[in-house]
Design an enzyme around this catalytic site. Structure first.
Site, PDB file in Angstrom:
ATOM      1  N   CYS A   2       0.877  -1.228   0.048  1.00 43.45           N
ATOM      2  CA  CYS A   2      -0.007  -0.090   0.089  1.00 43.45           C
ATOM      3  C   CYS A   2       0.867   1.229   0.006  1.00 43.45           C
ATOM      4  O   CYS A   2       2.022   1.166   0.461  1.00 43.45           O
ATOM      5  CB  CYS A   2      -0.973   0.014   1.431  1.00 43.45           C
ATOM      6  N   ARG A  27       3.737   1.406  -6.493  1.00 44.88           N
ATOM      7  CA  ARG A  27       3.459   0.316  -5.617  1.00 44.88           C
ATOM      8  C   ARG A  27       2.495  -0.701  -5.758  1.00 44.88           C
ATOM      9  O   ARG A  27       2.614  -1.765  -5.114  1.00 44.88           O
ATOM     10  CB  ARG A  27       3.375   0.936  -4.186  1.00 44.88           C
ATOM     11  N   TRP A  75      -3.687  -2.221  -1.517  1.00 44.91           N
ATOM     12  CA  TRP A  75      -3.655  -3.404  -2.259  1.00 44.91           C
ATOM     13  C   TRP A  75      -4.605  -4.647  -1.398  1.00 44.91           C
ATOM     14  O   TRP A  75      -3.888  -4.857  -0.307  1.00 44.91           O
ATOM     15  CB  TRP A  75      -2.034  -3.970  -2.333  1.00 44.91           C
ATOM     16  N   ASN A 102      -1.188  -0.212   6.257  1.00 45.70           N
ATOM     17  CA  ASN A 102      -0.509  -0.947   5.477  1.00 45.70           C
ATOM     18  C   ASN A 102      -0.181  -2.210   6.020  1.00 45.70           C
ATOM     19  O   ASN A 102       0.540  -2.127   7.234  1.00 45.70           O
ATOM     20  CB  ASN A 102       0.748  -0.251   4.667  1.00 45.70           C
ATOM     21  N   GLY A 103      -0.510  -3.499   5.714  1.00 50.98           N
ATOM     22  CA  GLY A 103       0.085  -4.639   6.129  1.00 50.98           C
ATOM     23  C   GLY A 103      -0.994  -5.617   6.475  1.00 50.98           C
ATOM     24  O   GLY A 103      -2.268  -5.504   5.903  1.00 50.98           O
ATOM     25  N   GLU A 486      15.462 -14.640 -16.337  1.00 49.52           N
ATOM     26  CA  GLU A 486      15.046 -13.275 -16.213  1.00 49.52           C
ATOM     27  C   GLU A 486      14.445 -12.850 -17.656  1.00 49.52           C
ATOM     28  O   GLU A 486      13.181 -12.142 -17.200  1.00 49.52           O
ATOM     29  CB  GLU A 486      16.310 -12.391 -15.663  1.00 49.52           C
ATOM     30  N   LYS A 490      10.387 -11.345 -17.327  1.00 45.61           N
ATOM     31  CA  LYS A 490      10.002 -10.076 -18.082  1.00 45.61           C
ATOM     32  C   LYS A 490       8.925 -10.045 -18.919  1.00 45.61           C
ATOM     33  O   LYS A 490       8.062  -9.407 -18.927  1.00 45.61           O
ATOM     34  CB  LYS A 490      11.469  -9.255 -18.512  1.00 45.61           C
ATOM     35  N   GLU A 493       5.601 -11.197 -17.130  1.00 45.90           N
ATOM     36  CA  GLU A 493       5.050 -10.157 -16.277  1.00 45.90           C
ATOM     37  C   GLU A 493       4.662  -8.735 -17.102  1.00 45.90           C
ATOM     38  O   GLU A 493       3.688  -8.123 -16.632  1.00 45.90           O
ATOM     39  CB  GLU A 493       5.769  -9.781 -15.010  1.00 45.90           C
ATOM     40  N   HIS A 509      17.204 -33.001 -22.238  1.00 44.83           N
ATOM     41  CA  HIS A 509      16.629 -33.676 -20.990  1.00 44.83           C
ATOM     42  C   HIS A 509      15.120 -33.634 -20.842  1.00 44.83           C
ATOM     43  O   HIS A 509      14.532 -33.761 -19.614  1.00 44.83           O
ATOM     44  CB  HIS A 509      17.165 -33.394 -19.689  1.00 44.83           C
ATOM     45  N   LYS A 612       4.513  -3.741  -6.851  1.00 48.59           N
ATOM     46  CA  LYS A 612       6.240  -3.289  -6.870  1.00 48.59           C
ATOM     47  C   LYS A 612       6.762  -3.886  -5.768  1.00 48.59           C
ATOM     48  O   LYS A 612       8.019  -4.246  -5.835  1.00 48.59           O
ATOM     49  CB  LYS A 612       6.529  -1.747  -6.856  1.00 48.59           C
TER      50      LYS A 612
HETATM   51  C1  AGP Z   1      10.635  -7.886 -10.937  1.00 43.21           C
HETATM   52  O1  AGP Z   1      10.467  -7.679 -12.161  1.00 43.21           O
HETATM   53  C2  AGP Z   1       9.663  -8.452 -10.176  1.00 43.21           C
HETATM   54  N1  AGP Z   1       8.292  -7.522 -10.167  1.00 43.21           N
HETATM   55  C3  AGP Z   1       9.464  -9.308  -8.754  1.00 43.21           C
HETATM   56  O2  AGP Z   1      10.052 -10.365  -9.207  1.00 43.21           O
HETATM   57  C4  AGP Z   1      10.573  -8.516  -7.908  1.00 43.21           C
HETATM   58  O3  AGP Z   1      11.990  -8.661  -8.419  1.00 43.21           O
HETATM   59  C5  AGP Z   1      10.416  -9.394  -6.450  1.00 43.21           C
HETATM   60  O4  AGP Z   1       9.009  -9.207  -6.099  1.00 43.21           O
HETATM   61  C6  AGP Z   1      11.700  -9.108  -5.561  1.00 43.21           C
HETATM   62  O5  AGP Z   1      11.569  -7.781  -5.186  1.00 43.21           O
HETATM   63  P1  AGP Z   1      12.556  -6.743  -4.242  1.00 43.21           P
HETATM   64  O6  AGP Z   1      13.727  -6.736  -5.147  1.00 43.21           O
HETATM   65  O7  AGP Z   1      11.831  -5.589  -3.873  1.00 43.21           O
HETATM   66  O8  AGP Z   1      12.801  -7.422  -3.175  1.00 43.21           O
END
Ligand code: AGP
Length: 617
Positions: A2, A27, A75, A102-103, A486, A490, A493, A509, A612
């Site tokens: 949040c 966020r 959120w 938040n939490g 990675e 990308k 997501e 394999h 985020k």
């Molecule tokens: C990154 O593209 C992702 N949105 C996600 O995997 C992110 O890297 C992961 O949640 C870790 O976040 P942090 O680096 O803030 O701990």
């Protein structure tokens, strides 16, 4: 996840709150709301959906001028993203108190039962509203907001940042934090609160990080911080090293595009002052690990999630190769549930852009309880992870606003290289000449990253060309394997299509069964200049999948005269030592994913379902 903003001072509160919430949009949220205390008393507006819905609501139902208030982007955790579940929540039968949270309040059910038994009426399904009613009830009993607030927060379990205002005390914003982020912004005759500095950085760069189990009594001309037990605290002030413009798009079509282009500076700033022209590393910030810490380590474990874990996977190759310390990488959310062997000779290195990822926070707390030292690699000053670790290597990537991580990754990998070189230096685990040559090579990487950036037209075009792809596979070997992972993440997501990364050696394999006519496959090709035999092996992999109809895009090193005979498309990156190649080869994959998603009309800054910072387990 949040967003939280609090303000008290001479400015028009609504401007400060809405401006702060706008900067915290990244966020991830699904509703938003504000409360202010005006001549009419407590005024609250809140709406499900994006911030524009709240702004429209306020336009339809204007609020009076005010100099104190709180704002929130939610959120959803407890209760669907509806107007009623949006924060702020009002407390007590007279609704003179407003609260944002938040939490997760883990014991909210028993507390709610207590309130229901007294006839309290609830307007929402949230755990947060329980706290609002509890504080209102306590205030009615003790008559003093700081006392009532403290009495209640001591009863709450779980993770919470709380902000509260009350009509009867219109000069103070109360705040508390336990296992969730909260920072104070210090102004002149005004003060701010935020879930991170983006909430107020346009107004002040002077900030204080609120510690675990601390309460803040915020007035326009005073800030008092106490423990939950009432003991005074004197947290350190720090200066935010980026300004509001840095968190703005700066004319770019998206934060993601901007942040991809920020990478030469992110890598360069992360190296700045930490490695000299002779390639010798200076990292004084790790000295807080203790005297002779380095010779006490017999094992190093990276813990992280998502993209940050791939940074750990790359760093693992460098750290173990150079320092000869057994090194592994663990997903934070798996680590503490498998009863791992941790001793006081284990160094846990937690990688996190936000420093608020609950999975990683819980993993590091577990490791510390087991006696390990914890070193954080973090991009957010004053973040919870940074404050709870024994030492911090800050990446200096600047604010990463797009939910999908780009520049934080290359900065995290860079920090991993610095750590590996430092460990080798302190343990004398390799010849100094070789180590310093690596350091000098590392210093050349920001310029090479810029060269990759200058050549992004090709991967961007390929992203558009493959916009109709239903699935893309990624192959890599050695340090190219985490980059394949990675690249797949990308694409998942951003473009919401199936994408999968594999170790190239794993293809035969099983995964090769996936190769169908026209299947796009992106292959990270190692340098042909290195002595090992990885290049020919990967070229063979390309031949195997081309023979089965795959469309191959290779990311390869400039001067590779072989790969072009096998791959349909080749994206060349500047020559460098293979160990450093990930901070080059990942960038075309970022651009490819961004363009493919853009071609599909998707929001690359705030992808669906993602936040985020994942501040709940
Ligand atoms: C990154 O593209 C992702 N949105 C996600 O995997 C992110 O890297 C992961 O949640 C870790 O976040 P942090 O680096 O803030 O701990």
């Amino acid at each position: 996840m949040c967003g939280i903003v609090g303000y008290v001072g001479p400015k028009e509160t609504l401007d400060v709150l809405l401006g702060g919430l706008k900067r915290l949009e990244y966020r991830g949220y699904d509703s938003a709301g504000v409360s202010v205390i005006s001549e009419l008393g407590l005024e609250t507006r809140k709406k499900a959906g994006k911030l524009t819905n709240l702004v429209n609501e306020i336009a339809e139902h204007p609020m009076r001028p005010s100099h104190i208030g709180i704002g929130h982007t939610r959120w959803a955790t407890h209760g669907a993203p509806t107007d009623g579940n949006a924060h702020p929540h009002l407390g007590g039968p007279t609704q003179k108190l407003s609260l944002i949270h938040n939490g997760i309040i883990e014991n909210f059910a028993e507390l709610k039962a207590e309130l229901l038994a007294e006839g309290t009426k609830f307007a929402s399904e949230t755990d947060s509203e329980v706290a609002a009613h509890l504080i209102a009830r306590e205030y009615a009993s003790v008559g003093d907001l700081p006392t009532a607030f403290a009495n209640v927060v001591n009863r709450l379990h779980g993770a919470f940042t709380l902000l509260v205002v009350h009509v009867d005390q219109p000069d103070v914003v109360m705040a508390a934090r336990r296992n969730a982020p909260l920072v104070i912004g210090l102004g002149d005759g005004e003060n701010f609160l935020g879930s991170d500095v983006a909430a107020f950085v346009e107004h002040t760069k002077r900030a204080i990080s609120v510690g675990q189990d601390q309460i803040v009594i915020l007035r326009a001309n005073s800030v008092e911080v106490r423990g939950f037990d009432g003991t005074p605290a004197t947290p350190e002030e720090f200066t935010v090293d980026w300004d509001a413009s840095a968190a703005s798009k700066g004319g770019w079509p998206s934060f993601m595009d901007k942040e991809i282009h920020d990478q030469p500076q992110a890598v360069g700033d992360t190296l700045m002052g930490r490695i000299d022209a002779d390639g010798v590393v200076q990292l004084s910030e790790v000295e807080s690990l203790g005297v002779d810490w380095v010779n006490n380590i017999d094992r190093l474990v990276f813990v992280a999630c998502g993209t940050a874990s791939y940074a750990g996977d790359v760093a693992k190759y460098a750290v173990e190769k150079w320092s000869r310390i057994p090194t592994s990488v663990e997903l934070s959310h798996e680590f503490r549930y498998r009863d791992p062997i941790i001793t006081d000779r284990t160094l846990v290195v937690a990688i996190s852009q936000s420093g608020e990822t609950m999975d990683t926070l819980m993993a590091t707390r577990y490791a510390k309880e087991a006696g390990a030292k914890v070193l954080a690699i973090c991009n957010t000053q004053g973040a919870t992870l940074a404050r709870e670790s024994d030492a911090v290597i800050y990446t200096h990537a600047g604010p990463e606003v797009a939910v999908a991580s780009t520049k934080a990754l290359t900065a995290q990998i860079t920090a991993g290289y610095l750590l590996g070189l430092l460990l080798a230096q302190l343990r004398n685990s390799m010849p100094a000449t070789a180590r310093q040559a690596l350091g000098q090579e590392l210093l050349k990487m920001p310029a090479r990253v810029q060269q990759v950036i200058d050549g992004l037209a090709q991967p961007r075009q390929l992203g558009k060309d493959f916009a109709d792809a239903k699935s893309v596979l990624f192959l890599g070997r050695n340090v190219g394997f985490p980059i394949a992972m990675e690249g797949a993440l990308k694409l998942k997501e951003l473009a919401y299509i199936h994408a999968e990364g594999f170790a190239a050696g794993e293809l035969k394999h099983g995964p090769i069964a996936l190769i169908d006519e026209g299947q796009p496959v992106i292959v990270i090709v190692p340098s042909p200049r290195e002595a090992d035999t990885l290049h020919p092996k990967v070229i063979s992999n390309i031949q195997e999948i081309r023979a089965r109809g795959a469309k191959v895009i290779a990311v390869a090193e400039e001067g590779d005269a072989i790969v072009g005979d096998y791959a349909e498309h080749v994206i060349f990156t500047p020559q460098c030592q293979s160990i450093f190649s990930p901070i080059l080869s990942v960038i075309p994959l970022q651009a490819f994913a961004m363009e493919l998603a853009t071609a599909k009309g998707l929001d690359v800054d705030q992808p669906r379902n993602l936040a985020k910072s994942v501040t709940v387990e």
